[in-house]
Scaffold this active site. Structure first.
Site, PDB file in Angstrom:
ATOM      1  N   GLU A 214       0.806  -1.221   0.000  1.00 15.34           N
ATOM      2  CA  GLU A 214       0.000   0.000   0.000  1.00 15.34           C
ATOM      3  C   GLU A 214       0.842   1.275   0.000  1.00 15.34           C
ATOM      4  O   GLU A 214       0.511   2.235  -0.697  1.00 15.34           O
ATOM      5  CB  GLU A 214      -0.949   0.006   1.202  1.00 15.34           C
ATOM      6  CG  GLU A 214      -2.046  -1.047   1.118  1.00 15.34           C
ATOM      7  CD  GLU A 214      -3.172  -0.786   2.096  1.00 15.34           C
ATOM      8  OE1 GLU A 214      -3.947   0.170   1.876  1.00 15.34           O
ATOM      9  OE2 GLU A 214      -3.278  -1.536   3.084  1.00 15.34           O
ATOM     10  N   HIS A 230       8.662 -27.168   2.586  1.00 14.06           N
ATOM     11  CA  HIS A 230       7.992 -28.315   1.972  1.00 14.06           C
ATOM     12  C   HIS A 230       7.446 -27.994   0.587  1.00 14.06           C
ATOM     13  O   HIS A 230       6.751 -28.821  -0.002  1.00 14.06           O
ATOM     14  CB  HIS A 230       6.867 -28.800   2.892  1.00 14.06           C
ATOM     15  CG  HIS A 230       7.375 -29.322   4.200  1.00 14.06           C
ATOM     16  ND1 HIS A 230       7.595 -30.662   4.441  1.00 14.06           N
ATOM     17  CD2 HIS A 230       7.726 -28.674   5.338  1.00 14.06           C
ATOM     18  CE1 HIS A 230       8.052 -30.820   5.675  1.00 14.06           C
ATOM     19  NE2 HIS A 230       8.137 -29.614   6.248  1.00 14.06           N
ATOM     20  N   LYS A 321     -14.272  -0.415  -4.290  1.00 15.78           N
ATOM     21  CA  LYS A 321     -15.436  -0.181  -3.429  1.00 15.78           C
ATOM     22  C   LYS A 321     -16.585   0.440  -4.195  1.00 15.78           C
ATOM     23  O   LYS A 321     -17.761   0.095  -3.977  1.00 15.78           O
ATOM     24  CB  LYS A 321     -15.038   0.707  -2.248  1.00 15.78           C
ATOM     25  CG  LYS A 321     -14.118   0.023  -1.245  1.00 15.78           C
ATOM     26  CD  LYS A 321     -13.750   0.972  -0.104  1.00 15.78           C
ATOM     27  CE  LYS A 321     -12.877   0.288   0.927  1.00 15.78           C
ATOM     28  NZ  LYS A 321     -12.469   1.206   2.022  1.00 15.78           N
TER      29      LYS A 321
END
Length: 327
Positions: A214, A230, A321
C-alpha cells in the site's frame, strides 16, 4: 504518512487510555472459542495477537477475513469485529451473521455502520479516533485486542504490563530503527521483496507485506517456516537476482526452525545474492513484535518516497469499493 508512523508510540499510549477506560459486559458463560473478524489494516491485528498469545489462551482463536463466519460461532463464542472506518462490508456482513448465531460481540471501530450496529444491538464497542488510513492505525486496534483479551480473562495481566512498556521502548530505539530501515530500503529498492519468518511471526511478516503493497505500491510475497521448506524452497530453482529476501528472525525462534533458516540461506543464495536477516530487538514477545512492525512501517515509507509515489493514496481500492457499491 510519515508523521503518522513517527507518532506510532504516542498512538499506542492513547490507545491504552481508551481501552483501559472501556467497560465490557461480562460473558454469560465461559467462552469456548474466539473469532476475530476484520480485513486489511483493521484485520491484521487479529493474526498478530492470535500468534503472540497462543501459548496462553486455552480456547481456539480463529481469524476471519471473509463475509461469512464458521458454523461453530454461537453463544459461547467471543466475536471481535474490527473495522477502522466502521463500513467494511465484509466485516459488517460477518458480524451480522455472528449476531444471528447468538455470539457475544465486541466491536473496535472509529464509527460508521459498525458503531451504529453495536449501539442498536447493545453490544460493546470501543471507539478509536478516526480520519486516518486504516493501515496507519494498527496501534489503536491491536491495543484494544489485547485489552479485550485481558478483560475477558483470556490472557494474564502481564501482557498489559508488557504492552504499556512498548511506546517507551520504541522511542528509545527509534534512531536505530530508522537507520536500519533506510539500509533495508536501499537493499530492497528496484527488486521484488520476498519476506520469510517463523510460523509464529507470520502476522508481522504479513503486516510488512501489506505496508509495502500500500505505501510503496510494490508487489511482494511472504511465506513461513517450516511450511515453505515443503514447497517454496524447491521453487527457488527458478529464482533470480531480481528477488531480495528479508528474513524476520527472533532469537527465541524454535531451534529446528532456526536451523532450517540457515540451510535455506545456503540454498537461496545460490540464486540471488540479495539476502538479509533482520533480528528483532526486545525482551518480551510484544516488544519484539512491535519492533519489527515499526521497522517494516518505516521501510515501506522510505521505499515509497524513494520511488516518488504518493504513499497515502489507494485509488484502486476506492475504485473497487465503488464498483461493489453498484451491485
Amino acid at each position: 504518512m510519515e508523521s503518522l508512523i513517527k507518532n506510532f508510540p504516542n498512538q499506542l499510549r492513547e490507545a491504552w487510555q481508551i481501552g483501559n477506560a472501556a467497560t465490557l459486559q461480562p460473558a454469560k458463560s465461559p467462552f469456548r472459542n474466539v473469532l476475530i473478524t476484520g480485513l486489511g489494516g483493521s484485520g491484521i491485528g487479529g493474526t498478530i495477537i492470535a500468534e503472540i498469545t497462543q501459548s496462553h489462551v486455552s480456547v481456539p482463536v480463529t481469524v476471519n477475513k471473509d463475509y461469512f463466519v464458521p458454523k461453530f460461532v454461537g453463544p459461547d463464542t467471543l466475536v471481535i469485529a474490527s473495522s477502522y472506518s466502521g463500513n467494511t462490508e465484509e466485516t459488517l456482513q460477518a458480524v451480522q451473521q455472528a449476531s444471528d448465531q447468538g455470539a457475544h460481540i465486541v466491536c473496535i471501530t472509529s464509527g460508521g455502520t459498525l458503531q451504529a450496529f453495536a449501539k442498536e444491538k447493545g453490544y460493546d464497542a470501543i471507539v478509536i479516533p478516526g480520519g486516518n488510513p486504516p493501515r496507519s492505525c494498527l496501534g489503536y486496534s491491536l491495543t484494544q485486542l489485547f485489552i479485550i483479551f485481558a478483560k475477558h480473562k483470556l490472557i494474564p495481566e502481564s501482557f498489559l504490563t508488557d504492552l504499556q512498556s512498548v511506546p517507551d521502548f520504541l522511542d528509545q530505539h527509534l534512531p536505530a530503527i530508522q537507520a536500519e530501515a533506510k539500509d533495508l530500503t536501499e537493499f530492497l529498492y528496484g527488486k521484488i521483496p520476498v519476506i520469510y519468518a517463523a510460523a509464529g511471526s507470520e502476522g508481522v511478516a504479513v503486516r510488512f507485506r501489506q505496508q509495502v503493497n500500500e505505501n510503496a505500491k510494490m508487489l511482494c510475497w511472504h511465506h513461513v517456516l517450516p511450511e515453505m521448506n515443503h514447497n517454496e524452497l524447491v521453487g527457488w530453482a527458478g529464482g533470480n537476482e531480481q528477488m531480495a529476501v528479508v528474513v524476520f528472525r527472533n532469537k527465541t525462534d524454535y531451534k529446528r526452525t532456526q536451523r532450517r533458516m540457515e540451510v535455506g540461506k545456503e540454498i537461496i543464495t545460490r540464486m540471488t545474492p540479495h539476502y538479509r536477516e533482520v533480528f528483532s530487538v526486545g525482551e518480551t514477545p510484544l516488544t519484539r513484535a512491535f519492533h519489527l512492525i515499526h521497522l517494516g512501517d518505516w521501510v515501506s515509507l522510505y521505499l515509497g518516497q524513494k520511488k516518488g509515489v504518493d504513499v497515502t493514496e489507494v485509488k484502486v481500492i476506492d475504485h473497487l469499493k465503488s464498483a461493489l457499491a453498484a451491485l
